[in-house]
Design a protein around this motif. Structure first.
Motif, mmCIF file in Angstrom:
data_model
loop_
_atom_site.group_PDB
_atom_site.id
_atom_site.type_symbol
_atom_site.label_atom_id
_atom_site.label_comp_id
_atom_site.label_asym_id
_atom_site.label_seq_id
_atom_site.Cartn_x
_atom_site.Cartn_y
_atom_site.Cartn_z
ATOM 1 N N PHE A 1 -0.516 10.485 4.058
ATOM 2 C CA PHE A 1 -0.996 9.116 4.179
ATOM 3 C C PHE A 1 -1.930 8.837 3.004
ATOM 4 O O PHE A 1 -2.642 9.728 2.551
ATOM 5 C CB PHE A 1 -1.750 8.903 5.492
ATOM 6 N N LYS A 2 -1.912 7.609 2.513
ATOM 7 C CA LYS A 2 -2.835 7.237 1.443
ATOM 8 C C LYS A 2 -3.678 6.065 1.923
ATOM 9 O O LYS A 2 -3.158 5.008 2.281
ATOM 10 C CB LYS A 2 -2.069 6.844 0.175
ATOM 11 N N PHE A 3 -4.983 6.286 1.970
ATOM 12 C CA PHE A 3 -5.926 5.273 2.418
ATOM 13 C C PHE A 3 -6.449 4.556 1.170
ATOM 14 O O PHE A 3 -7.282 5.084 0.434
ATOM 15 C CB PHE A 3 -7.052 5.931 3.212
ATOM 16 N N ASN A 4 -5.916 3.369 0.937
ATOM 17 C CA ASN A 4 -6.210 2.643 -0.300
ATOM 18 C C ASN A 4 -7.313 1.610 -0.108
ATOM 19 O O ASN A 4 -7.393 0.956 0.941
ATOM 20 C CB ASN A 4 -4.954 1.929 -0.802
ATOM 21 N N TYR B 1 0.308 -2.125 8.936
ATOM 22 C CA TYR B 1 -0.737 -1.490 8.135
ATOM 23 C C TYR B 1 -2.107 -1.824 8.703
ATOM 24 O O TYR B 1 -2.538 -2.988 8.648
ATOM 25 C CB TYR B 1 -0.659 -1.963 6.687
ATOM 26 N N ASN C 1 -8.530 11.003 1.653
ATOM 27 C CA ASN C 1 -7.345 11.251 0.830
ATOM 28 C C ASN C 1 -7.229 12.675 0.304
ATOM 29 O O ASN C 1 -6.118 13.126 0.008
ATOM 30 C CB ASN C 1 -7.312 10.276 -0.348
ATOM 31 N N THR D 1 -6.786 -0.124 3.616
ATOM 32 C CA THR D 1 -5.549 -0.281 4.364
ATOM 33 C C THR D 1 -4.676 0.946 4.117
ATOM 34 O O THR D 1 -4.866 1.657 3.122
ATOM 35 C CB THR D 1 -4.798 -1.579 3.998
ATOM 36 N N TYR D 2 -3.742 1.179 5.033
ATOM 37 C CA TYR D 2 -2.827 2.317 4.868
ATOM 38 C C TYR D 2 -1.574 2.084 5.697
ATOM 39 O O TYR D 2 -1.577 1.331 6.683
ATOM 40 C CB TYR D 2 -3.505 3.631 5.278
ATOM 41 N N ARG D 3 -0.502 2.738 5.297
ATOM 42 C CA ARG D 3 0.746 2.674 6.058
ATOM 43 C C ARG D 3 0.631 3.648 7.228
ATOM 44 O O ARG D 3 0.329 4.827 7.033
ATOM 45 C CB ARG D 3 1.923 3.044 5.161
ATOM 46 N N TYR E 1 -13.213 7.229 0.967
ATOM 47 C CA TYR E 1 -11.928 7.265 0.242
ATOM 48 C C TYR E 1 -11.603 8.690 -0.197
ATOM 49 O O TYR E 1 -10.485 9.179 -0.008
ATOM 50 C CB TYR E 1 -11.996 6.334 -0.966
ATOM 51 N N SER F 1 0.865 -1.183 0.000
ATOM 52 C CA SER F 1 0.000 0.000 0.000
ATOM 53 C C SER F 1 0.899 1.229 0.000
ATOM 54 O O SER F 1 1.642 1.471 0.948
ATOM 55 C CB SER F 1 -0.911 0.000 1.228
#
Length: 411
Positions: free
Chosen positions: A300-303, A317, A335, A290-292, A331, A257
């Motif tokens: 942060f990127k919420f994928n 994660y 983001n 999921t996200y780091r 989403y 991710s």
């Protein structure tokens, strides 16, 4: 060069193969191509910068061609007090950069189309094509791989693994096969039309991205277009952590991710980079987030995992799903809203890193309109994303088409 191939350079049998016409050709041209050396159709440029008179330092990039160094690196990396002796590159001159890369396995040769006279490092070779040769044709020739075999045969790599060592004599003994002047012109003009089409599509793609960004900003940050009440809630009201982990018999694909999206790890890194022990990895079902949880920049990127039915990801994660809300709206808001960015900037913990574990994530606030408005927002954005994706595909197809033409219309 004249149409009957009565040229000012001497015909020479200098190619290993017997190909005298290209695989793909305009039907009105019938004559064989002639064999020449690079030294027959060009001259080395030896003029050097004196007293720092010229300040515009150029770079020869395999990907972008010849561009201003400041544009390529976002700054000048050359010491302005140490550019005496740099070679002068006039408009239309060619530059050979012996630095090799994935995009240029023998180093790139590009034409100076910047519109300015500049200078390049003495490590480069500068040459000028003779007036009786179509320089645009030569520009496209050097975008093919037709000349790579010869360079590899005369060059060595020495101690520098990233740079080819080739003598000036060997470089200018590069063999080429050329058509008549009229055919050179027609091929070059045709390739230029392909480039114009690609540039048009790329501009259209950039404009679509800009439009998508502006529309998203109006939706999320200015609440435009919808006569609706936006209510702020804790995000914990709408998310559910997913805690399932793999067992020792795992055969699920490993995911990565990233800020640019979610990928299969083997595709993203061209290999699996995890340790052999994945017993503590988390399972990410399809359409779950999921996200780091750590970031050096605050980004942060919420994928949303939409690649496989189930994948696994590092224990660092968090994984979650949503409830009572449009997940695509979540989403978009997580983001791209200014509100989330401001909240995250406040949670920096020690040192230079940002930590956003799931317990802290649940305390973030989300602005929520009616479900109907959520759906309208996500439908509009999905349409924008689809247009972007279609344009990317068109660009990819045109570039592949161009690459095929370059290999078939030149020898």
């Amino acid at each position: 060069m004249s149409d009957d191939n009565n040229v000012s350079v001497k015909k020479q049998d200098i190619h290993d193969d017997n190909q005298h016409v290209p695989e793909l050709r305009f039907s009105e041209f019938k004559n064989n191509y002639i064999s020449v050396y690079l030294k027959d159709i060009s001259s080395k440029v030896r003029d050097k910068n004196k007293n720092n008179k010229i300040q515009d330092v150029l770079s020869n990039s395999a990907k972008y061609g010849i561009i201003h160094q400041k544009e390529f690196f976002d700054r000048n990396i050359t010491n302005k007090n140490n550019i005496d002796g740099y070679y002068i590159v006039d408009k239309g001159d060619f530059v050979y950069n012996p630095r090799i890369s994935k995009n240029a396995p023998v180093g790139p040769i590009n034409q100076n189309l910047t519109g300015i006279k500049g200078i390049v490092s003495p490590l480069y070779t500068v040459f000028r094509i003779n007036n009786d040769i179509n320089s645009k044709y030569i520009k496209y020739y050097f975008l093919t791989t037709k000349w790579h075999k010869y360079i590899k045969s005369v060059a060595n790599y020495g101690a520098r693994f990233d740079r080819i060592n080739i003598t000036q004599k060997d470089l200018f003994n590069l063999p080429l096969k050329l058509p008549s002047s009229n055919e050179q012109k027609k091929v070059a003009n045709f390739m230029e039309l392909i480039d114009q089409k690609i540039e048009y599509l790329e501009k259209k793609y950039r404009n679509q991205i800009k439009f998508s960004k502006e529309l998203r900003n109006k939706f999320l940050n200015k609440h435009c277009f919808f006569n609706d009440n936006w209510v702020e809630h804790d995000i914990k009201e709408y998310v559910v952590e997913y805690k399932e982990k793999v067992n020792f018999n795992n055969n699920l694909p490993i995911l990565s991710s990233t800020l640019s999206g979610i990928y299969l790890q083997e595709d993203y890194f061209n290999k699996n980079v995890n340790s052999s022990d994945v017993s503590n990895y988390k399972i990410v079902p399809k359409n779950y987030f999921t996200y780091r949880s750590m970031s050096d920049t605050g980004k942060f990127k919420f994928n949303i995992q939409n690649i496989v039915e189930k994948g696994i990801i590092s224990p660092a994660y968090p994984v979650f799903t949503t409830k009572n809300i449009n997940d695509k709206y979540v989403y978009e808001f997580l983001n791209y809203s200014n509100s989330i960015k401001r909240q995250i900037l406040k949670i920096k913990e020690g040192g230079t890193r940002y930590a956003l574990g799931f317990s802290k994530f649940k305390k973030l606030k989300i602005e929520v309109p009616s479900f109907k408005t959520q759906c309208k927002i996500t439908e509009s954005m999905n349409l924008c994303y689809q247009r972007e994706e279609n344009l990317k595909k068109e660009i990819k197809i045109m570039k592949k088409f161009k690459k095929g033409l370059l290999q078939k219309m030149f020898i």
